[in-house]
Design a protein around this motif. Structure first.
Motif, PDB file in Angstrom:
ATOM      1  N   ALA A 105       6.352   4.762  -2.648  1.00 49.10           N
ATOM      2  CA  ALA A 105       6.150   3.795  -1.564  1.00 49.10           C
ATOM      3  C   ALA A 105       5.528   2.508  -2.088  1.00 49.10           C
ATOM      4  O   ALA A 105       5.890   1.399  -1.656  1.00 49.10           O
ATOM      5  CB  ALA A 105       5.268   4.411  -0.479  1.00 49.10           C
ATOM      6  N   THR A 106       4.595   2.648  -3.022  1.00 49.41           N
ATOM      7  CA  THR A 106       3.961   1.471  -3.617  1.00 49.41           C
ATOM      8  C   THR A 106       4.988   0.608  -4.332  1.00 49.41           C
ATOM      9  O   THR A 106       5.008  -0.627  -4.183  1.00 49.41           O
ATOM     10  CB  THR A 106       2.859   1.911  -4.598  1.00 49.41           C
ATOM     11  OG1 THR A 106       1.882   2.686  -3.895  1.00 49.41           O
ATOM     12  CG2 THR A 106       2.187   0.711  -5.240  1.00 49.41           C
ATOM     13  N   MET A 107       5.870   1.226  -5.104  1.00 48.42           N
ATOM     14  CA  MET A 107       6.885   0.462  -5.823  1.00 48.42           C
ATOM     15  C   MET A 107       7.970  -0.072  -4.895  1.00 48.42           C
ATOM     16  O   MET A 107       8.583  -1.096  -5.191  1.00 48.42           O
ATOM     17  CB  MET A 107       7.502   1.313  -6.929  1.00 48.42           C
ATOM     18  CG  MET A 107       6.621   1.417  -8.155  1.00 48.42           C
ATOM     19  SD  MET A 107       6.172  -0.226  -8.840  1.00 48.42           S
ATOM     20  CE  MET A 107       4.437  -0.334  -8.373  1.00 48.42           C
ATOM     21  N   LEU A 108       8.194   0.579  -3.773  1.00 43.12           N
ATOM     22  CA  LEU A 108       9.103   0.020  -2.779  1.00 43.12           C
ATOM     23  C   LEU A 108       8.548  -1.310  -2.280  1.00 43.12           C
ATOM     24  O   LEU A 108       9.284  -2.309  -2.176  1.00 43.12           O
ATOM     25  CB  LEU A 108       9.270   0.995  -1.609  1.00 43.12           C
ATOM     26  CG  LEU A 108      10.085   0.486  -0.421  1.00 43.12           C
ATOM     27  CD1 LEU A 108      11.522   0.144  -0.825  1.00 43.12           C
ATOM     28  CD2 LEU A 108      10.085   1.523   0.719  1.00 43.12           C
ATOM     29  N   GLY A 109       7.256  -1.352  -1.993  1.00 40.13           N
ATOM     30  CA  GLY A 109       6.646  -2.596  -1.536  1.00 40.13           C
ATOM     31  C   GLY A 109       6.677  -3.673  -2.598  1.00 40.13           C
ATOM     32  O   GLY A 109       7.001  -4.832  -2.316  1.00 40.13           O
ATOM     33  N   ARG A 110       6.363  -3.308  -3.837  1.00 38.59           N
ATOM     34  CA  ARG A 110       6.353  -4.310  -4.903  1.00 38.59           C
ATOM     35  C   ARG A 110       7.768  -4.780  -5.213  1.00 38.59           C
ATOM     36  O   ARG A 110       8.002  -5.969  -5.473  1.00 38.59           O
ATOM     37  CB  ARG A 110       5.708  -3.724  -6.162  1.00 38.59           C
ATOM     38  CG  ARG A 110       5.353  -4.773  -7.218  1.00 38.59           C
ATOM     39  CD  ARG A 110       4.271  -5.725  -6.722  1.00 38.59           C
ATOM     40  NE  ARG A 110       3.951  -6.755  -7.661  1.00 38.59           N
ATOM     41  CZ  ARG A 110       2.744  -6.915  -8.231  1.00 38.59           C
ATOM     42  NH1 ARG A 110       1.751  -6.102  -7.943  1.00 38.59           N
ATOM     43  NH2 ARG A 110       2.519  -7.907  -9.069  1.00 38.59           N
ATOM     44  N   GLY A 111       8.737  -3.866  -5.181  1.00 39.18           N
ATOM     45  CA  GLY A 111      10.126  -4.248  -5.422  1.00 39.18           C
ATOM     46  C   GLY A 111      10.642  -5.202  -4.362  1.00 39.18           C
ATOM     47  O   GLY A 111      11.338  -6.174  -4.661  1.00 39.18           O
ATOM     48  N   ARG A 112      10.288  -4.931  -3.112  1.00 35.41           N
ATOM     49  CA  ARG A 112      10.715  -5.827  -2.024  1.00 35.41           C
ATOM     50  C   ARG A 112      10.069  -7.206  -2.169  1.00 35.41           C
ATOM     51  O   ARG A 112      10.699  -8.223  -1.885  1.00 35.41           O
ATOM     52  CB  ARG A 112      10.373  -5.222  -0.671  1.00 35.41           C
ATOM     53  CG  ARG A 112      11.295  -4.087  -0.250  1.00 35.41           C
ATOM     54  CD  ARG A 112      11.506  -4.081   1.254  1.00 35.41           C
ATOM     55  NE  ARG A 112      12.454  -3.073   1.668  1.00 35.41           N
ATOM     56  CZ  ARG A 112      13.769  -3.219   1.648  1.00 35.41           C
ATOM     57  NH1 ARG A 112      14.296  -4.338   1.180  1.00 35.41           N
ATOM     58  NH2 ARG A 112      14.560  -2.258   2.081  1.00 35.41           N
TER      59      ARG A 112
END
Length: 379
Positions: free
Chosen positions: A246-253
């Motif tokens: 979830a953390t990397m989903l936010g950073r990727g977005r």
């Protein structure tokens, strides 16, 4: 952003508004992080605690709001997107799980109650000779009158320098297999015999070596059962992988949105570079991959909430693998699309790249995730 209920949508909107106000500009973030050298700002973190956000996945009796993995993932995603310098949250959220599942009531009140008030927690598992092969742990905890004496070294311990306690995994028995004889301990970070030394990295102050020298901990420090840390660890790794995903989903977005904003404004050959087919197709592919990641992360989170005791090794590893690799790709592509400006510290893309590249290593490397997924098919 994925929100299944109106309450979750309101929660996400509140986090976004907070981040726009507190961390919305580069100048604000630099001021909060000593120009990018600190990953965690305690004062900002306490503000989030006062809003009741840090206990989003904890029971009401410990000061939490009683939410589940969907809510934890939503919070982790939105603070990552907002570039909020509260790097202590991930290890804290991960550490909370073993205390909640296996800890004593006294440990839960102390540790979980502290989390809701803005305290940071850390997990100490990896050693110089035990990384992906966690069963190779050699740090010893030898029983003595009234407790245990710990000797050994841990490494790559994220946020140990910020944490109130270290959730330590040490070897208490050498007579069985490598996966047997491991025990979890709750060790206050200021315990005599504990030395924490930062490891310099390109992300600044983040990870640490931890040395235990004749460190005594009482019997009450045991988390769960003696010699049973391995099954306890396995019960919590799925949550860890999902929170990291979830953390990397936010950073990727965030990296994606920053890249799109740049290619819309940057002009070459008389028109925005985003109007060239090569760039448009890149953007289309990355948008599709991020949407796939979002669906995967929140599908697994929903599965975890529906059956909290269910083990989800395949699904959690898929979420961690897909999202971390995609976020890394987005940052790399974003840097390429921005050219030299993607490499310059004037923009956030180089920071996105540093944050996403390491995500394919910590919490289980991409290679280990693939191995786990393969094993679930009987391979």
């Amino acid at each position: 952003m994925h929100a299944r209920t109106p309450e979750q949508a309101s929660f996400a909107a509140a986090i976004d508004a907070f981040c726009r106000d507190k961390t919305g500009t580069r100048a604000q973030r630099d001021a909060l992080t000593h120009n990018g050298t600190e990953a965690h700002n305690p004062a900002l973190y306490v503000q989030m605690a006062e809003l009741g956000w840090l206990g989003v996945g904890l029971p009401l009796k410990y000061g939490g709001s009683g939410g589940g993995m969907m809510d934890i993932c939503l919070f982790a995603e939105r603070i990552a997107y907002g570039l909020a310098p509260v790097g202590g949250y991930v290890t804290t959220a991960v550490a909370a799980g073993p205390y909640l599942k296996f800890g004593t009531e006294a440990q839960r009140e102390k540790v979980l109650g502290g989390i809701t008030r803005g305290r940071v927690e850390a997990i100490s598992i990896s050693e110089p000779g035990a990384g992906s092969d966690a069963a190779a742990i050699t740090c010893r905890a030898v029983r003595t009158q009234g407790g245990f004496v710990i000797n050994g070294q841990k490494t790559w311990c994220s946020n140990a320098h910020l944490a109130d306690h270290l959730l330590l995994v040490a070897r208490t028995n050498t007579s069985g297999s490598r996966h047997e004889g491991l025990t979890m301990f709750c060790v206050p970070s200021n315990t005599p015999g504990v030395e924490i030394r930062g490891i310099p990295t390109m992300a600044g102050k983040d990870v640490n070596d931890v040395f235990f020298t004749d460190c005594f901990v009482p019997e009450s420090s045991i988390v769960g059962a003696v010699d049973q840390a391995w099954p306890q660890l396995m019960a919590g790794l799925n949550s860890e992988r999902l929170i990291l995903a979830a953390t990397m989903l936010g950073r990727g977005r965030r990296a994606f949105d920053d890249a799109v904003a740049y290619v819309k404004e940057r002009k070459q050959f008389g028109k925005p570079v985003g109007s060239f087919q090569a760039i448009k197709h890149r953007i289309a592919d990355l948008a599709m991959e991020l949407d796939c990641c979002e669906l995967l992360v929140y599908r697994v989170a929903a599965m975890a909430d529906e059956a909290p005791e269910r083990m989800l090794p395949r699904e959690a590893s898929m979420a961690k693998l897909k999202t971390s690799e995609t976020a890394k790709r987005v940052a790399l592509e974003g840097m390429q699309m921005m050219g030299g400006y993607g490499y310059a510290t004037e923009y956030d893309m180089e920071s996105h790249l540093r944050a996403t590249v390491i995500s394919t290593v910590y919490g289980g490397t991409s290679e280990i995730q693939r191995d786990i997924i393969g094993k679930t098919f009987g391979l």
